[in-house]
Design an enzyme around this catalytic site. Structure first.
Site, PDB file in Angstrom:
ATOM      1  N   ASP A 142       1.167   3.529  -4.691  1.00 51.70           N
ATOM      2  CA  ASP A 142       0.093   3.058  -4.028  1.00 51.70           C
ATOM      3  C   ASP A 142      -0.954   4.025  -3.756  1.00 51.70           C
ATOM      4  OD1 ASP A 142      -1.063   1.511  -1.968  1.00 51.70           O
ATOM      5  OD2 ASP A 142      -0.372   2.925  -0.570  1.00 51.70           O
ATOM      6  N   ASP A 190      -4.165   4.106  -1.190  1.00 51.92           N
ATOM      7  CA  ASP A 190      -4.547   4.525   0.163  1.00 51.92           C
ATOM      8  C   ASP A 190      -3.444   4.746   1.196  1.00 51.92           C
ATOM      9  OD1 ASP A 190      -7.550   3.519   0.513  1.00 51.92           O
ATOM     10  OD2 ASP A 190      -6.388   2.105  -0.677  1.00 51.92           O
ATOM     11  N   ASP A 222       3.526   4.535   1.106  1.00 48.77           N
ATOM     12  CA  ASP A 222       3.668   5.121   2.499  1.00 48.77           C
ATOM     13  C   ASP A 222       3.671   4.399   3.735  1.00 48.77           C
ATOM     14  OD1 ASP A 222       0.436   4.898   4.044  1.00 48.77           O
ATOM     15  OD2 ASP A 222       0.680   4.091   1.928  1.00 48.77           O
TER      16      ASP A 222
END
Length: 216
Positions: A7, A9, A164
Site C-alpha cells: 500500500d 499512504d 497499514d
C-alpha cells in the site's frame, strides 16, 4: 523469491499533512471549520471520493457539494507533494528486499496522477515493477481485484501484501494472501482485531518478517 505488494499512504509515506492542507483550503472556502491531522488520517483509506464525503459529513456540508468538492480536491491533489514524507527505514527495507531477489509492486486507492506525482517527487517510482492505482480498475480496495492485478504484474512466486489499515487487512483477507501490518500508519482498529500474519512498527524488521512468511 516473493512478489511483495505495498500500500502507499500510511504504509510507505505519510501524506496526511498534504491532504489536510488541501482539505482545509476547501473547507475555508466553504466557511466551514478546519479538520485536524487526526481527523485527516481517519478519513484516508478508500480513495479521494470517500475522503471528501467523510470530510464533508464531518463539517455538515450538503450532499449536493460532493461533486464540486471532489473535483476541486482531485485537481489540487495532483501536485500535493511538498509536505509528504517517506516513513523511516522504508528505503533501506526496499533495498534489502530487492537485493534478495524479491519483486516489488504497489497497490493504492490513490488516483494515478497524484500517485505518480508523489512517487516521482520522493524518488520511489523505479522501486516498483507494477503500480495499481485507484483509477486503474473499476474496483477499489477492499475489493481484492486490484491486489490480484498487482500480483499478476509481478509474475510468479509467493505473494505477500504490506499495508497499514482496515482496508488493507480486509483486502488481504479477501485475496487470501499473507498480510504484514505496519502499525504506525492510519489504522484505527486495534491490531488484534485485524487480519494479519505479522505486525511491525519499524521497517527494519520487514525483511525478516518476509523471510518468516516464506519458510512457513
Amino acid at each position: 523469491m516473493a512478489r511483495i505488494v505495498f500500500d502507499l499512504d500510511g504504509t510507505l509515506i505519510d501524506s496526511a499533512p498534504d491532504i489536510q492542507a488541501i482539505a482545509n483550503r476547501l473547507l475555508a472556502r466553504e466557511g466551514a471549520a478546519q479538520i485536524t491531522l487526526r481527523e485527516t488520517r481517519g478519513f484516508i483509506g478508500n480513495g479521494a471520493a470517500v475522503f471528501v464525503a467523510r470530510m464533508r459529513a464531518a463539517r455538515g456540508l450538503p450532499d449536493s457539494a460532493q461533486a464540486r468538492l471532489h473535483a476541486d480536491f482531485v485537481a489540487a491533489y495532483e501536485s500535493a507533494v511538498t509536505l509528504t514524507v517517506i516513513y523511516p527505514g522504508v528505503c533501506a527495507a526496499l533495498d534489502v528486499l530487492q537485493s534478495q531477489g524479491n519483486s516489488l509492486g504497489l497497490c493504492t486507492n490513490k488516483p494515478e496522477g497524484p500517485t505518480l506525482a508523489v512517487l516521482n517527487h520522493l524518488g520511489l517510482t523505479d522501486r516498483f515493477a507494477t503500480i495499481l492505482c485507484g483509477d486503474s480498475l473499476p474496483q477499489n480496495k477492499p475489493d481484492p481485484a486490484p491486489l490480484h492485478a498487482a500480483f499478476a504484474g509481478l509474475g510468479k512466486g509467493p505473494a505477500i501484501y504490506v499495508g497499514d489499515s482496515e482496508v488493507d487487512a480486509e483486502t488481504a483477507q479477501r485475496a487470501d494472501v499473507p498480510f504484514l501490518l505496519f502499525t504506525q500508519g492510519y489504522r484505527k482498529t486495534p491490531v488484534d482485531q485485524l487480519y494479519h500474519t505479522h505486525a511491525f512498527d519499524d521497517f527494519a524488521h520487514l525483511p525478516d518478517l518476509v523471510a518468516q512468511v516464506l519458510v512457513r
